[in-house]
Design a protein around this motif. Sequence first.
Motif, PDB file in Angstrom:
ATOM      1  N   MET A  81      -9.795  -9.139  13.534  1.00  0.00           N
ATOM      2  CA  MET A  81     -11.069  -9.666  13.061  1.00  0.00           C
ATOM      3  C   MET A  81     -10.837 -10.808  12.069  1.00  0.00           C
ATOM      4  SD  MET A  81     -13.653  -8.107  14.483  1.00  0.00           S
ATOM      5  CE  MET A  81     -15.016  -8.314  13.333  1.00  0.00           C
ATOM      6  N   PHE A  82      -9.826 -10.668  11.224  1.00  0.00           N
ATOM      7  CA  PHE A  82      -9.533 -11.715  10.251  1.00  0.00           C
ATOM      8  C   PHE A  82      -9.184 -13.012  10.965  1.00  0.00           C
ATOM      9  CE2 PHE A  82      -6.580 -14.258   7.810  1.00  0.00           C
ATOM     10  CZ  PHE A  82      -7.206 -14.358   6.575  1.00  0.00           C
ATOM     11  N   PHE A  83      -8.290 -12.947  11.948  1.00  0.00           N
ATOM     12  CA  PHE A  83      -7.858 -14.174  12.607  1.00  0.00           C
ATOM     13  C   PHE A  83      -8.928 -14.740  13.536  1.00  0.00           C
ATOM     14  CE2 PHE A  83      -3.639 -12.919  11.164  1.00  0.00           C
ATOM     15  CZ  PHE A  83      -3.139 -14.149  10.778  1.00  0.00           C
ATOM     16  N   ALA A  84      -9.818 -13.884  14.052  1.00  0.00           N
ATOM     17  CA  ALA A  84     -10.936 -14.391  14.844  1.00  0.00           C
ATOM     18  C   ALA A  84     -11.833 -15.271  13.979  1.00  0.00           C
ATOM     19  CB  ALA A  84     -11.732 -13.232  15.429  1.00  0.00           C
ATOM     20  N   SER A  85     -12.083 -14.833  12.747  1.00  0.00           N
ATOM     21  CA  SER A  85     -12.879 -15.642  11.816  1.00  0.00           C
ATOM     22  C   SER A  85     -12.072 -16.817  11.273  1.00  0.00           C
ATOM     23  CB  SER A  85     -13.370 -14.757  10.660  1.00  0.00           C
ATOM     24  OG  SER A  85     -14.167 -15.492   9.763  1.00  0.00           O
ATOM     25  N   HIS A  86     -10.782 -16.589  11.044  1.00  0.00           N
ATOM     26  CA  HIS A  86      -9.900 -17.634  10.510  1.00  0.00           C
ATOM     27  C   HIS A  86      -9.833 -18.836  11.457  1.00  0.00           C
ATOM     28  CE1 HIS A  86      -6.637 -19.252   8.099  1.00  0.00           C
ATOM     29  NE2 HIS A  86      -5.831 -19.292   9.142  1.00  0.00           N
ATOM     30  N   ALA A  87      -9.930 -18.578  12.763  1.00  0.00           N
ATOM     31  CA  ALA A  87      -9.833 -19.656  13.744  1.00  0.00           C
ATOM     32  C   ALA A  87     -11.000 -20.627  13.645  1.00  0.00           C
ATOM     33  CB  ALA A  87      -9.766 -19.063  15.160  1.00  0.00           C
ATOM     34  N   LEU A  88     -12.134 -20.193  13.103  1.00  0.00           N
ATOM     35  CA  LEU A  88     -13.312 -21.050  13.026  1.00  0.00           C
ATOM     36  C   LEU A  88     -13.143 -22.188  12.024  1.00  0.00           C
ATOM     37  CD1 LEU A  88     -16.109 -18.320  13.087  1.00  0.00           C
ATOM     38  CD2 LEU A  88     -15.315 -19.748  14.979  1.00  0.00           C
ATOM     39  N   ARG A  89     -12.106 -22.138  11.197  1.00  0.00           N
ATOM     40  CA  ARG A  89     -11.936 -23.165  10.165  1.00  0.00           C
ATOM     41  C   ARG A  89     -11.692 -24.539  10.781  1.00  0.00           C
ATOM     42  NH1 ARG A  89      -7.044 -21.256  11.212  1.00  0.00           N
ATOM     43  NH2 ARG A  89      -5.190 -22.550  10.877  1.00  0.00           N
ATOM     44  N   HIS A  90     -11.265 -24.594  12.049  1.00  0.00           N
ATOM     45  CA  HIS A  90     -11.008 -25.882  12.687  1.00  0.00           C
ATOM     46  C   HIS A  90     -12.301 -26.634  13.002  1.00  0.00           C
ATOM     47  CE1 HIS A  90      -6.728 -25.305  12.959  1.00  0.00           C
ATOM     48  NE2 HIS A  90      -6.868 -24.174  13.630  1.00  0.00           N
ATOM     49  N   LEU A  94     -20.549 -25.356  11.657  1.00  0.00           N
ATOM     50  CA  LEU A  94     -20.814 -24.063  12.281  1.00  0.00           C
ATOM     51  C   LEU A  94     -22.262 -23.679  12.011  1.00  0.00           C
ATOM     52  CD1 LEU A  94     -17.639 -22.038  11.212  1.00  0.00           C
ATOM     53  CD2 LEU A  94     -18.185 -22.761  13.534  1.00  0.00           C
ATOM     54  N   PRO A  95     -22.887 -22.922  12.921  1.00  0.00           N
ATOM     55  CA  PRO A  95     -24.258 -22.481  12.661  1.00  0.00           C
ATOM     56  C   PRO A  95     -24.340 -21.426  11.561  1.00  0.00           C
ATOM     57  CG  PRO A  95     -23.438 -21.535  14.700  1.00  0.00           C
ATOM     58  CD  PRO A  95     -22.411 -22.527  14.246  1.00  0.00           C
ATOM     59  N   PHE A  96     -23.187 -20.823  11.195  1.00  0.00           N
ATOM     60  CA  PHE A  96     -23.146 -19.793  10.151  1.00  0.00           C
ATOM     61  C   PHE A  96     -21.911 -20.023   9.292  1.00  0.00           C
ATOM     62  CE2 PHE A  96     -20.372 -18.447  13.435  1.00  0.00           C
ATOM     63  CZ  PHE A  96     -21.136 -18.344  14.608  1.00  0.00           C
ATOM     64  N   GLU A  97     -21.777 -21.254   8.813  1.00  0.00           N
ATOM     65  CA  GLU A  97     -20.560 -21.663   8.120  1.00  0.00           C
ATOM     66  C   GLU A  97     -20.316 -20.866   6.847  1.00  0.00           C
ATOM     67  OE1 GLU A  97     -18.412 -25.861   6.820  1.00  0.00           O
ATOM     68  OE2 GLU A  97     -20.422 -25.826   7.660  1.00  0.00           O
ATOM     69  N   ALA A  98     -21.352 -20.755   5.997  1.00  0.00           N
ATOM     70  CA  ALA A  98     -21.193 -20.036   4.727  1.00  0.00           C
ATOM     71  C   ALA A  98     -20.917 -18.560   4.978  1.00  0.00           C
ATOM     72  CB  ALA A  98     -22.447 -20.209   3.871  1.00  0.00           C
ATOM     73  N   ALA A 103     -17.437 -13.770   4.984  1.00  0.00           N
ATOM     74  CA  ALA A 103     -16.888 -12.612   5.696  1.00  0.00           C
ATOM     75  C   ALA A 103     -15.365 -12.629   5.666  1.00  0.00           C
ATOM     76  CB  ALA A 103     -17.389 -12.612   7.144  1.00  0.00           C
ATOM     77  N   LEU A 104     -14.789 -13.837   5.813  1.00  0.00           N
ATOM     78  CA  LEU A 104     -13.329 -13.956   5.792  1.00  0.00           C
ATOM     79  C   LEU A 104     -12.775 -13.534   4.435  1.00  0.00           C
ATOM     80  CD1 LEU A 104     -11.055 -14.921   7.709  1.00  0.00           C
ATOM     81  CD2 LEU A 104     -11.205 -17.134   6.583  1.00  0.00           C
ATOM     82  N   GLN A 105     -13.430 -13.959   3.372  1.00  0.00           N
ATOM     83  CA  GLN A 105     -12.977 -13.604   2.025  1.00  0.00           C
ATOM     84  C   GLN A 105     -13.083 -12.100   1.783  1.00  0.00           C
ATOM     85  OE1 GLN A 105     -15.230 -15.981  -0.712  1.00  0.00           O
ATOM     86  NE2 GLN A 105     -14.374 -17.920  -0.004  1.00  0.00           N
ATOM     87  N   TYR A 110     -10.581  -7.002   0.474  1.00  0.00           N
ATOM     88  CA  TYR A 110     -10.641  -5.544   0.472  1.00  0.00           C
ATOM     89  C   TYR A 110      -9.545  -4.876   1.301  1.00  0.00           C
ATOM     90  CZ  TYR A 110     -15.128  -5.814  -1.897  1.00  0.00           C
ATOM     91  OH  TYR A 110     -16.117  -6.058  -2.818  1.00  0.00           O
ATOM     92  N   MET A 111      -8.653  -5.656   1.871  1.00  0.00           N
ATOM     93  CA  MET A 111      -7.553  -5.068   2.620  1.00  0.00           C
ATOM     94  C   MET A 111      -6.473  -4.566   1.678  1.00  0.00           C
ATOM     95  SD  MET A 111      -7.036  -7.645   5.852  1.00  0.00           S
ATOM     96  CE  MET A 111      -8.283  -7.828   7.104  1.00  0.00           C
TER      97      MET A 111
END
Length: 317
Positions: A81-90, A94-98, A103-105, A110-111
Amino acid sequence: MSKSKRLMELMMTVNRMRKFTVKELAAEFGVSPRTIMRDLQELGELGVPLYSEVGPHGGYQVLKERILPPIAFSEGEAVAMFFASHALRHYQSLPFEAEASSALQKFYFYMPGDVRDRIDEMKNRVDFHAHNRQQEVEGLGILLEAAVRQRVVTIRYENKQGDSERSIQPVGIYASNGFWYCAAYCFLRRGFRLFRCDRMRSASFDKTGIKPLDLRLIHLGNWEDVGREERIEARIVAELSREGVQRCQGELSHVPFIEVREDGTGRLNQCVPESELPYFAKFFLGLGSEATVEEPPELIARIRKLLEELTAKYGTM
């Protein structure tokens, strides 16, 4: 049932219900109304946004911006899940950038420490590259919300003929090769069209009172088939080398229908709107010897014209 388990189930229950009363919850969980009142107070302290209404028809509601209940992830699921969200940084827009950044933070913060160490080691070992375009796209959130809620949007759109204002009803948005596209019904053209989102100079919900169409059964998977018989189309047939197959699959906005052979070469056979032939002429010219266009004659003529213009431009140097 232990208190901690009851609070967990209560959190999931109130998130699921639109409206509820203390009496309803007390009956469902088999405890007294006073106990439910204490539990609801604790949920409020934990951050669940509850709103109470007094009166004979009152009760409790969870505000629209509600907090979802905790979900237990395995270590592998959390990393995925982390890397799925991490990939969006490119993507610059985004329609839900913030929300994606937040969510990534949260995932990372919390890990457990050893899982964060594992992610830190993997960050430079795996990536999901996308074309990094410089154009910022505004209004993606509006377009997505309009597609979901069946609303009409007024856009100021730039094309070769200049800027024009039109009303559209989005079907959905998608990203391809670093660009965002919006499939929508265009009330000006009275048909479905594909718009480049970075060419939208503005986008806002329609205020003129245009009645939305019922597009609940139309989505990104079938919008091109709707009204196809009304469109003028051309069939493109081309022989492709191995590299040509890979380029077509990776660079065209829609994955084309290609019959791929065992040696990796292939044959493209696909209908496209006739209005897109100028784009495909430039695309196949860029493929050079990796593609041989056989049909239609209009596309071949356009490629030849582009070659003549290039020859005239560089032949005198």
